[in-house]
Write a protein that holds these residues in place. Structure first.
Motif, PDB file in Angstrom:
ATOM      1  N   GLU A   1      -1.659   8.152  -6.206  1.00  0.00           N
ATOM      2  CA  GLU A   1      -3.085   7.937  -6.474  1.00  0.00           C
ATOM      3  C   GLU A   1      -3.483   6.516  -6.070  1.00  0.00           C
ATOM      4  O   GLU A   1      -3.397   6.162  -4.899  1.00  0.00           O
ATOM      5  N   GLU A   2      -3.870   5.673  -7.027  1.00  0.00           N
ATOM      6  CA  GLU A   2      -4.371   4.344  -6.692  1.00  0.00           C
ATOM      7  C   GLU A   2      -3.331   3.260  -6.954  1.00  0.00           C
ATOM      8  O   GLU A   2      -3.672   2.096  -7.180  1.00  0.00           O
ATOM      9  N   TYR A   3      -2.041   3.636  -6.894  1.00  0.00           N
ATOM     10  CA  TYR A   3      -0.979   2.667  -7.159  1.00  0.00           C
ATOM     11  C   TYR A   3       0.083   2.723  -6.063  1.00  0.00           C
ATOM     12  O   TYR A   3       0.379   3.793  -5.513  1.00  0.00           O
ATOM     13  N   THR A   4       0.648   1.567  -5.747  1.00  0.00           N
ATOM     14  CA  THR A   4       1.850   1.475  -4.932  1.00  0.00           C
ATOM     15  C   THR A   4       2.998   1.161  -5.881  1.00  0.00           C
ATOM     16  O   THR A   4       2.932   0.208  -6.664  1.00  0.00           O
ATOM     17  N   ILE A   5       4.071   1.964  -5.812  1.00  0.00           N
ATOM     18  CA  ILE A   5       5.140   1.895  -6.794  1.00  0.00           C
ATOM     19  C   ILE A   5       6.391   1.304  -6.167  1.00  0.00           C
ATOM     20  O   ILE A   5       6.812   1.709  -5.078  1.00  0.00           O
ATOM     21  N   LEU A   6       6.992   0.338  -6.854  1.00  0.00           N
ATOM     22  CA  LEU A   6       8.338  -0.144  -6.547  1.00  0.00           C
ATOM     23  C   LEU A   6       9.249   0.413  -7.632  1.00  0.00           C
ATOM     24  O   LEU A   6       9.064   0.116  -8.815  1.00  0.00           O
ATOM     25  N   GLU A   7      10.228   1.234  -7.247  1.00  0.00           N
ATOM     26  CA  GLU A   7      11.124   1.872  -8.205  1.00  0.00           C
ATOM     27  C   GLU A   7      12.553   1.420  -7.951  1.00  0.00           C
ATOM     28  O   GLU A   7      13.080   1.559  -6.836  1.00  0.00           O
ATOM     29  N   ILE A   8      13.212   0.876  -8.976  1.00  0.00           N
ATOM     30  CA  ILE A   8      14.604   0.442  -8.893  1.00  0.00           C
ATOM     31  C   ILE A   8      15.343   1.119 -10.032  1.00  0.00           C
ATOM     32  O   ILE A   8      15.064   0.870 -11.211  1.00  0.00           O
ATOM     33  N   ALA A   9      16.303   2.010  -9.687  1.00  0.00           N
ATOM     34  CA  ALA A   9      16.996   2.823 -10.685  1.00  0.00           C
ATOM     35  C   ALA A   9      18.498   2.620 -10.572  1.00  0.00           C
ATOM     36  O   ALA A   9      19.051   2.602  -9.468  1.00  0.00           O
ATOM     37  N   ASP A  10      19.158   2.443 -11.705  1.00  0.00           N
ATOM     38  CA  ASP A  10      20.624   2.323 -11.721  1.00  0.00           C
ATOM     39  C   ASP A  10      21.226   3.477 -12.495  1.00  0.00           C
ATOM     40  O   ASP A  10      20.513   4.271 -13.121  1.00  0.00           O
TER      41      ASP A  10
END
Length: 532
Positions: free
Chosen positions: A455-464
């Motif tokens: 939608e109206e967001y840019t997401i940075l996802e960091i998962a361990d």
């Protein structure tokens, strides 16, 4: 011929019907011939059979035989009482005759038919039919006369009741009206008594105003105690609780309408500023519209919350000061030890000692620099960058760190357009979160770094794939100097939260025993997305 009496003859052979009609021709009745059981049933269903005196039914017929036809006739309410005579040339055994009677026949005549016998039987059934019709007519006449008598009796009773009603009407009306007035007066008295008790004893500030001129009609004891104003307000249009709502300075609310829990500030007679939640209801008193304002004083609650917030800030400052002191005391102790050693021995410090002291000074300076980076007013140098490109430029460094500890790093960066970012700060945020993720995993774990748009967001996802963060520790994430690492300063996540705040981004954390995921949501509009 008497057309009012009919005889129904049912036989599949036309010559038999002609013979029956010939036998009965000298009788004053109308003969109706039908060639099958089906034709007879249709006639009985569609025609007026009130004058049908008897049915002459042949037993042996194709399709519906006589027994089956009579059985169906007897199942219908309007024709089950019609007498039926079976005509048969097959068998006159007792068993056969009983079967005919069991389905509903009245009589049984064997073929060849004796004409005189048939005439006598038909004439007898016709007379029975006529007698029955007369009984029905007499019964209907009696019913009509009974209804007339009942109607007359009902009218007489109605007239009697009307006379009695008129006679008692005035007395009943007077009694009912007296009772209504008594009950209304009692209800009004109780209502006024309850309102007066509530108005007087209520812990809330209460004031009644006449809406036509805003004149004060009454105030309760709580109003007098809180504001310091009393009976001198009666008859004036001075408004203590008519101040503008705190959140909308310059606006006022309309007392002609109901509203609830509007926060206002008011000034007491002694000049003290207090806060109140005001509700308003429009009521009617002595046929005049009035405003009933009810206020709940929340000054003490506001002061308590303000003091608790201040104490919370002081507590946080104390924790931060203790953290800084603890982290900086270690390098300062090392430097002081070497300087004291040099003073006591009178020797110049060796080069290796100088290097250690410089390292400790750099460490202390780094702690102070990280702490200063938490400042909200820090200036940023933002320009248009692709978030995915920044991640990809750091992947070799993160992968090298992962290889050294036996961990896997995977990257999946989609084109999300550009954002207004401070590249150095975003690099620091990505590295801090990535290194934390690597530290949280054992050998063989996998770190996933993704960028995408929702939608109206840019997401940075960091998962361990670590063991997760406990609920107790989740509540403290981002607090300066809070860390679960043996050699950590506790400023890494705090710096990340500060960087996110300066970019109007939001950090969300999802954790379980299967790992932890950090989601950094950058708003596209605020970030200046230009979709290039």
């Amino acid at each position: 011929m008497d057309n009012r009496i009919t005889i129904l003859g049912v036989d599949d052979r036309p010559e038999n019907l002609l013979a029956l009609e010939g036998v009965l021709s000298d009788l004053p009745y109308q003969f109706i011939p039908k060639h099958s059981g089906e034709d007879a049933l249709r006639y009985l269903l569609k025609e007026d059979i009130s004058d049908l005196a008897v049915i002459l039914m042949d037993v042996q017929m194709p399709g519906l035989n006589g027994f089956e036809t009579v059985k169906l006739i007897k199942q219908r309410e309007h024709c089950r009482e019609i007498p039926i005579i079976f005509l048969t040339a097959i068998s006159t055994s007792m068993e056969h005759v009983l079967q005919g009677y069991s389905v509903g026949s009245i009589d049984y005549i064997s073929k060849p038919i004796h004409p005189e016998l048939l005439k006598l039987k038909v004439d007898a059934f016709v007379k029975l039919h006529q007698y029955r019709q007369r009984l029905i007519q007499q019964g209907e006449l009696l019913q009509r006369r009974a209804a007339q008598l009942e109607d007359i009796n009902r009218k007489l009773k109605s007239a009697e009741a009307l006379i009695k009603s008129q006679y008692d009407h005035l007395e009943i009306k007077v009694q009912e009206r007296t009772k209504e007035l008594r009950e209304a007066n009692e209800s009004l008295r109780l209502s006024q008594e309850r309102f007066e008790k509530m108005f007087t004893a209520s812990p809330c500030l209460m004031i009644i105003r006449r809406l036509s001129d805003m004149a004060c009609l009454d105030v309760n004891e709580s109003f007098k105690q809180y504001t310091g104003y009393g009976d001198e307000m009666i008859g004036t249009d001075s408004g203590i609780l008519q101040a503008a709502p705190c959140l909308n300075e310059g606006e006022s609310y309309d007392l002609h309408q109901s509203f609830y829990n509007v926060k206002v500030k008011y000034v007491t007679k002694q000049g003290e500023i207090r806060y109140c939640l005001v509700s308003n209801e429009v009521i009617e008193i002595n046929n005049e519209l009035c405003s009933l304002q009810v206020g709940l004083d929340i000054t003490d609650k506001e002061r308590y919350e303000s003091e608790m917030a201040r104490l919370g800030k002081l507590n946080l400052i104390g924790e931060m000061a203790a953290g800084i002191a603890h982290e900086i005391r270690n390098p300062m102790t090392t430097i002081r030890g070497f300087l004291q050693l040099s003073k006591e021995t009178g020797r110049n410090l060796q080069q290796e000692y100088i290097d250690i002291m410089l390292t400790e000074l750099d460490r202390a300076n780094g702690i102070i620099s990280e702490f200063l980076s938490l400042g909200k007013n820090k200036t940023t140098n933002r320009s248009h960058h692709h978030l995915g490109h920044i991640v990809q430029s750091l992947i070799p460094l993160i992968q090298a760190e992962g290889v050294m500890s036996g961990k896997i790093v995977r990257e999946d960066c989609s084109d999300t357009g550009t954002l207004l970012l401070d590249e150095k700060e975003i690099r620091q945020l990505i590295l801090n979160l990535s290194m934390n993720g690597l530290d949280a995993m054992t050998e063989g774990g996998e770190l996933s770094i993704r960028t995408y748009s929702i939608e109206e967001y840019t997401i940075l996802e960091i998962a361990d794939q670590g063991s997760g963060i406990s609920k107790e520790h989740m509540a403290k994430l981002g607090t300066p100097f809070f860390t679960t690492k043996d050699k950590g300063t506790g400023l890494g996540l705090a710096v990340c939260y500060s960087i996110a705040a300066r970019h109007q981004a939001r950090i969300e954390v999802k954790s379980s025993d299967k790992g932890t995921t950090f989601l950094v949501r950058f708003p596209v509009k605020v970030g200046g997305h230009d979709n290039v």
